[in-house]
Design a protein around this motif. Structure first.
Motif, mmCIF file in Angstrom:
data_model
loop_
_atom_site.group_PDB
_atom_site.id
_atom_site.type_symbol
_atom_site.label_atom_id
_atom_site.label_comp_id
_atom_site.label_asym_id
_atom_site.label_seq_id
_atom_site.Cartn_x
_atom_site.Cartn_y
_atom_site.Cartn_z
ATOM 1 N N HIS A 87 0.870 -1.176 0.000
ATOM 2 C CA HIS A 87 0.000 0.000 0.000
ATOM 3 C C HIS A 87 0.906 1.225 0.000
ATOM 4 C CE1 HIS A 87 -4.078 1.639 1.668
ATOM 5 N NE2 HIS A 87 -3.615 2.359 0.666
ATOM 6 N N GLN A 90 -2.685 6.810 0.591
ATOM 7 C CA GLN A 90 -4.135 6.857 0.771
ATOM 8 C C GLN A 90 -4.578 8.302 0.890
ATOM 9 O OE1 GLN A 90 -6.072 4.037 0.918
ATOM 10 N NE2 GLN A 90 -7.993 5.182 1.131
ATOM 11 N N HIS A 114 0.362 3.640 -13.371
ATOM 12 C CA HIS A 114 1.607 4.324 -13.690
ATOM 13 C C HIS A 114 2.773 3.338 -13.731
ATOM 14 C CE1 HIS A 114 -0.522 8.048 -13.212
ATOM 15 N NE2 HIS A 114 -0.721 7.864 -11.911
ATOM 16 N N LEU A 121 2.193 1.336 -10.355
ATOM 17 C CA LEU A 121 1.403 1.976 -9.312
ATOM 18 C C LEU A 121 -0.037 2.072 -9.790
ATOM 19 C CD1 LEU A 121 1.574 3.411 -6.508
ATOM 20 C CD2 LEU A 121 1.640 5.563 -7.783
ATOM 21 N N VAL A 123 -3.960 3.209 -9.057
ATOM 22 C CA VAL A 123 -4.727 4.178 -8.272
ATOM 23 C C VAL A 123 -6.195 3.802 -8.381
ATOM 24 C CG1 VAL A 123 -5.302 6.594 -7.899
ATOM 25 C CG2 VAL A 123 -3.036 5.978 -8.777
ATOM 26 N N ARG A 125 -10.023 4.596 -7.112
ATOM 27 C CA ARG A 125 -10.892 5.604 -6.506
ATOM 28 C C ARG A 125 -12.239 4.986 -6.147
ATOM 29 N NH1 ARG A 125 -11.440 10.310 -10.348
ATOM 30 N NH2 ARG A 125 -9.323 10.705 -9.577
ATOM 31 N N GLU A 139 -8.994 7.488 -2.354
ATOM 32 C CA GLU A 139 -8.117 6.892 -3.362
ATOM 33 C C GLU A 139 -7.032 6.093 -2.658
ATOM 34 O OE1 GLU A 139 -6.494 9.558 -6.232
ATOM 35 O OE2 GLU A 139 -8.432 9.932 -7.206
ATOM 36 N N GLU A 141 -3.476 4.060 -3.363
ATOM 37 C CA GLU A 141 -2.367 3.854 -4.294
ATOM 38 C C GLU A 141 -1.691 2.532 -3.942
ATOM 39 O OE1 GLU A 141 0.174 7.245 -4.147
ATOM 40 O OE2 GLU A 141 -1.352 8.605 -4.942
ATOM 41 N N TYR A 143 1.233 -0.248 -4.871
ATOM 42 C CA TYR A 143 2.550 -0.431 -5.492
ATOM 43 C C TYR A 143 2.758 -1.926 -5.727
ATOM 44 C CZ TYR A 143 7.629 0.499 -5.966
ATOM 45 O OH TYR A 143 8.923 0.627 -6.408
ATOM 46 N N THR A 160 4.949 12.394 -6.101
ATOM 47 C CA THR A 160 4.237 12.386 -4.818
ATOM 48 C C THR A 160 5.202 12.679 -3.675
ATOM 49 O OG1 THR A 160 4.547 9.978 -4.682
ATOM 50 C CG2 THR A 160 2.468 10.784 -5.620
ATOM 51 N N ARG A 240 -4.550 12.980 3.517
ATOM 52 C CA ARG A 240 -3.765 12.158 2.594
ATOM 53 C C ARG A 240 -2.402 11.888 3.190
ATOM 54 N NH1 ARG A 240 -3.238 13.019 -2.438
ATOM 55 N NH2 ARG A 240 -5.132 14.251 -2.743
ATOM 56 N N ARG A 242 1.464 9.285 2.407
ATOM 57 C CA ARG A 242 2.209 8.233 1.713
ATOM 58 C C ARG A 242 2.795 7.289 2.745
ATOM 59 N NH1 ARG A 242 6.758 10.515 0.085
ATOM 60 N NH2 ARG A 242 7.352 8.626 -1.015
#
Length: 290
Positions: A87, A90, A114, A121, A123, A125, A139, A141, A143, A160, A240, A242
């Motif tokens: 993960h 978010q 991506h 990656l 994404v 939603r 959302e 993300e 990996y 990011t 949000r 990372r």
């Protein structure tokens, strides 16, 4: 390639009805460490049904269905090894406060794939609405190691990595992670064996099962709400972050917070582990509030 980009992005959205109760909310709060000390009035807001406030990050598990990571992997065009998945980030946008009990419709789709070179990656939603209109948008993300190198620079996606906050934090707090925290948090709906099975965790490259990124995410938001927003959960409008490192159950989160200057109603947060030399685990955290 296990990820068919055209199919993943062109597939029909997944639409499902979700529902939750105050019991689910209380279980989530316990899963992120609420209730210590058990009789503290500030903690009873999260654990006692007659005083219950909903921490907005509950939205990431509301309904008990597959969370963002598992949900993204179940979308058409995605067929990857779960042990290669992490993960990555978010985000959550609140359109209204999350009610204690509710029934809503969740519509999920992959909105981007991506190429990050050594990884892909994804994404995903999810938009949630009820009879009164939009409730929240989130959302996730995801990996996926070993799935990059198929498109090069043209599909790398946006950066990011915002600049870290300047100066000393306004507030620094520490939050202990229980040794069984991941096992408790799994009861909210994320059954990924990475968080419970030692053999699976070692196969994925970790010393032992790791804490869910969303558990760290929730613990961090709770710390900010409790210390800077006077426990007023309904003031949160967006959040949000990372995930940049793993947390092992039994460690201590060191959470640093910077409130926005002037009229900027934001809180920047950075989180590290106290036991492993300030190893970063959550970065670029940003909370917006009313």
């Amino acid at each position: 390639m296990p990820i068919d980009v055209a199919q993943a992005l062109g597939g029909a959205p997944r639409v499902e009805e979700i529902s939750w109760s105050g019991r689910d909310v209380r279980l989530y709060h316990l899963g992120i460490g609420a209730g210590v000390p058990a009789t503290d009035p500030a903690e009873l807001r999260y654990t006692l049904e007659s005083r219950l406030h909903v921490l907005p990050s509950f939205a990431t598990v509301a309904g008990g269905g597959p969370p963002g990571v598992i949900g993204a992997l179940s979308m058409p065009g995605v067929d990857v090894d779960l042990a290669a998945v992490l993960h990555a980030g978010q985000s959550l946008r609140l359109h209204r406060p999350v009610p204690t009990d509710g029934t809503a419709t969740a519509t999920s789709r992959l909105v981007a794939v991506h190429d990050k070179g050594k990884a892909a990656l994804l994404v995903m939603r999810t938009e949630v609405t009820d009879g009164s209109g939009p409730l929240w948008t989130e959302e996730a993300e995801v990996y996926v190691r070993g799935e990059g190198g198929w498109a090069g620079e043209r599909e790398r996606g946006p950066s990011t990595h915002p600049e870290p906050p300047c100066g000393e934090p306004e507030v620094t707090v520490e939050r202990a992670v229980r040794p069984d925290q991941a096992l408790l948090y799994r009861l909210t709906g994320d059954d990924n064996p990475l968080h419970a099975d030692p053999e699976f965790a070692r196969a994925a490259g970790f010393e032992q099962p790791v804490l869910h990124g969303l558990c760290t995410y929730g613990m961090t938001l709770k710390a900010a709400v409790d210390t800077l927003l006077a426990g007023e959960t309904d003031r949160v409008r967006g959040y949000r972050a990372r995930f940049v490192g793993v947390v092992y159950p039994g460690e201590t989160l060191r959470i640093r917070m910077w409130r926005g200057a002037g009229q900027a109603r934001t809180v920047r947060v950075e989180v590290s582990t106290a036991e492993r030399g300030e190893t970063p685990v959550l970065a670029a955290g940003r909370i917006e509030y009313a």
